[in-house]
Design an enzyme around this catalytic site. Structure first.
Site, PDB file in Angstrom:
ATOM      1  CE1 TYR A  13      65.404 -20.595  89.371  1.00 52.57           C
ATOM      2  CE2 TYR A  13      63.699 -19.058  90.074  1.00 52.57           C
ATOM      3  CZ  TYR A  13      64.212 -19.934  89.133  1.00 52.57           C
ATOM      4  OH  TYR A  13      63.550 -20.127  87.952  1.00 52.57           O
ATOM      5  CE  LYS A  34      66.451 -18.876  86.314  1.00 57.70           C
ATOM      6  NZ  LYS A  34      66.818 -19.493  85.033  1.00 57.70           N
TER       7      LYS A  34
HETATM    8  N1  LIG Z   1      58.729 -23.819  85.759  1.00 64.78           N
HETATM    9  C1  LIG Z   1      58.643 -22.582  86.213  1.00 64.78           C
HETATM   10  O1  LIG Z   1      57.681 -22.233  86.941  1.00 64.78           O
HETATM   11  C2  LIG Z   1      59.685 -21.572  85.869  1.00 64.78           C
HETATM   12  C3  LIG Z   1      59.424 -20.233  86.192  1.00 64.78           C
HETATM   13  C4  LIG Z   1      60.370 -19.279  85.874  1.00 64.78           C
HETATM   14  C5  LIG Z   1      61.543 -19.638  85.248  1.00 64.78           C
HETATM   15  N2  LIG Z   1      61.789 -20.946  84.949  1.00 64.78           N
HETATM   16  C6  LIG Z   1      63.057 -21.260  84.313  1.00 64.78           C
HETATM   17  O2  LIG Z   1      62.805 -21.950  83.117  1.00 64.78           O
HETATM   18  C7  LIG Z   1      63.904 -22.806  82.806  1.00 64.78           C
HETATM   19  C8  LIG Z   1      63.368 -24.202  82.502  1.00 64.78           C
HETATM   20  O3  LIG Z   1      62.719 -24.671  83.666  1.00 64.78           O
HETATM   21  P1  LIG Z   1      61.653 -25.856  83.631  1.00 64.78           P
HETATM   22  O4  LIG Z   1      60.547 -25.459  84.516  1.00 64.78           O
HETATM   23  O5  LIG Z   1      61.405 -26.258  82.235  1.00 64.78           O
HETATM   24  O6  LIG Z   1      62.489 -26.966  84.421  1.00 64.78           O
HETATM   25  P2  LIG Z   1      62.714 -28.528  84.164  1.00 64.78           P
HETATM   26  O7  LIG Z   1      61.493 -29.141  83.592  1.00 64.78           O
HETATM   27  O8  LIG Z   1      63.237 -29.040  85.456  1.00 64.78           O
HETATM   28  O9  LIG Z   1      63.867 -28.536  83.071  1.00 64.78           O
HETATM   29  C9  LIG Z   1      65.162 -28.143  83.390  1.00 64.78           C
HETATM   30  C10 LIG Z   1      66.059 -28.513  82.242  1.00 64.78           C
HETATM   31  O10 LIG Z   1      67.404 -28.104  82.566  1.00 64.78           O
HETATM   32  C11 LIG Z   1      68.282 -29.167  82.243  1.00 64.78           C
HETATM   33  N3  LIG Z   1      69.460 -29.093  83.104  1.00 64.78           N
HETATM   34  C12 LIG Z   1      69.500 -28.899  84.438  1.00 64.78           C
HETATM   35  N4  LIG Z   1      70.768 -28.924  84.881  1.00 64.78           N
HETATM   36  C13 LIG Z   1      71.554 -29.132  83.795  1.00 64.78           C
HETATM   37  C14 LIG Z   1      72.946 -29.266  83.602  1.00 64.78           C
HETATM   38  N5  LIG Z   1      73.821 -29.204  84.615  1.00 64.78           N
HETATM   39  N6  LIG Z   1      73.416 -29.458  82.351  1.00 64.78           N
HETATM   40  C15 LIG Z   1      72.549 -29.535  81.296  1.00 64.78           C
HETATM   41  N7  LIG Z   1      71.220 -29.418  81.418  1.00 64.78           N
HETATM   42  C16 LIG Z   1      70.724 -29.234  82.653  1.00 64.78           C
HETATM   43  C17 LIG Z   1      67.462 -30.421  82.495  1.00 64.78           C
HETATM   44  O11 LIG Z   1      67.940 -31.503  81.702  1.00 64.78           O
HETATM   45  P3  LIG Z   1      68.656 -32.830  82.254  1.00 64.78           P
HETATM   46  O12 LIG Z   1      68.186 -33.073  83.647  1.00 64.78           O
HETATM   47  O13 LIG Z   1      68.303 -33.869  81.257  1.00 64.78           O
HETATM   48  O14 LIG Z   1      70.102 -32.443  82.188  1.00 64.78           O
HETATM   49  C18 LIG Z   1      66.094 -30.002  81.972  1.00 64.78           C
HETATM   50  O15 LIG Z   1      66.027 -30.208  80.571  1.00 64.78           O
HETATM   51  C19 LIG Z   1      64.827 -22.748  84.020  1.00 64.78           C
HETATM   52  O16 LIG Z   1      65.896 -21.890  83.750  1.00 64.78           O
HETATM   53  C20 LIG Z   1      63.943 -22.175  85.107  1.00 64.78           C
HETATM   54  O17 LIG Z   1      64.696 -21.485  86.082  1.00 64.78           O
HETATM   55  C21 LIG Z   1      60.878 -21.925  85.247  1.00 64.78           C
END
Ligand SMILES: NC(=O)c1ccc[n+]([C@@H]2O[C@H](COP(=O)([O-])OP(=O)(O)OC[C@H]3O[C@@H](n4cnc5c(N)ncnc54)[C@H](OP(=O)(O)O)[C@@H]3O)[C@@H](O)[C@H]2O)c1
Length: 249
Positions: free
Chosen positions: A154, A158
């Site tokens: 991961y 990133k």
């Molecule tokens: N939460 C944290 O602590 C955190 C920290 C640092 C960075 N981030 C980053 O922030 C971003 C959003 O994360 P989040 O925490 O909001 O996660 P999340 O709630 O799991 O949301 C992930 C989103 O990505 C979409 N997705 C995943 N695989 C996909 C695919 N193959 N095609 C199209 N859409 C896809 C999912 O939609 P569907 O399942 O409907 O397709 C969902 O809308 C990510 O890039 C993550 O790495 C998160």
């Protein structure tokens, strides 16, 4: 800050940070096209927003990467040219190095990195973007600049995204297109809930105490994203902005 002729494509719109970005932009008066795979969740968001300026497109961004630019062309013909793009769709894998198989890395890189490149390719087409003022934001992670056990793949994905962002920022500057990364720290979303066996209550309490400003909410990330998309950020490109309550310190 925005008007409805400012149109943004937001991936990961069905959940967590991507969903919060859609809500923030619609509240601020912009138009949004949300992209994800889950129609139920996108429909629920549409019902929640009750806005004629929110549309969605179903797409598995990991599949048929080469067709992503065509999707953006099609959407810009249907709704109008895009002022920007946020790539928030992403997945996390928690795995010790000894358990890694190529498949794990492929899955991580397909959605976290490769789809970002083809989304950027799509919006950088002059027929798709508004020209000067177009803004691209990649949702990276503080995992790209800090070390943590169990997330080597991961973190690598990133960090790759950040590297791509910097070169793209230079390549697209002559067209007036800005490109930046936001590096969120720990934010309570479905991504965290999906790893409940590791991110249990005790772990979350520990992180909350470790971060100078505590754990974040999706809205805490959405506001800085809207800023980077806006005209107020017109002299900002090529940056990695930590939005993490001081978690990287
Ligand atoms: N939460 C944290 O602590 C955190 C920290 C640092 C960075 N981030 C980053 O922030 C971003 C959003 O994360 P989040 O925490 O909001 O996660 P999340 O709630 O799991 O949301 C992930 C989103 O990505 C979409 N997705 C995943 N695989 C996909 C695919 N193959 N095609 C199209 N859409 C896809 C999912 O939609 P569907 O399942 O409907 O397709 C969902 O809308 C990510 O890039 C993550 O790495 C998160």
């Amino acid at each position: 800050m925005f008007t409805s002729d400012k149109r943004y494509l937001i991936t990961g719109a069905s959940s967590g940070i991507g969903k919060a970005i859609c809500c923030d932009l619609i509240t601020k008066g912009a138009s949004v096209i949300g992209v994800a795979r889950s129609e139920d969740k996108l429909l629920a968001l549409q019902n929640e927003l009750k806005s004629e300026h929110f549309h969605y497109e179903l797409c598995d961004l990991s599949k048929n990467l080469d067709t992503i630019p065509n999707m953006l062309m099609k959407l810009s013909k249907k709704f109008g040219k895009l002022s920007g793009l946020v790539h928030s769709a992403g997945i996390q894998e928690i795995l010790p190095i000894r358990s890694y198989k190529k498949l794990h890395l492929s899955q991580l890189f397909e959605i976290n990195v490769f789809s970002a490149l083809f989304l950027a390719k799509g919006i950088c087409d002059k027929r798709v973007n508004i020209g000067k003022g177009t803004s691209i934001v990649f949702i990276s992670s503080i995992a790209s600049i800090t070390g943590s056990s169990g997330i080597v793949g991961y973190s690598a994905s990133k960090a790759a995204l950040n590297g791509m962002m910097r070169s793209l920022a230079v390549e697209m500057a002559p067209q007036g297109i800005r490109v930046n990364s936001i590096l969120p720290g720990f934010v309570m979303t479905e991504m965290i809930e999906n790893w409940k066996q590791i991110y249990n209550d005790e772990y979350i309490k520990e992180i909350d105490e470790k971060y100078p400003l505590g754990i974040g909410k999706p809205e805490d990330v959405a506001e800085p994203v809207s800023f980077l998309l806006s005209e107020q950020a017109k002299w900002i490109t090529g940056i990695e902005l930590c939005v993490d309550g001081g978690g990287h310190l």
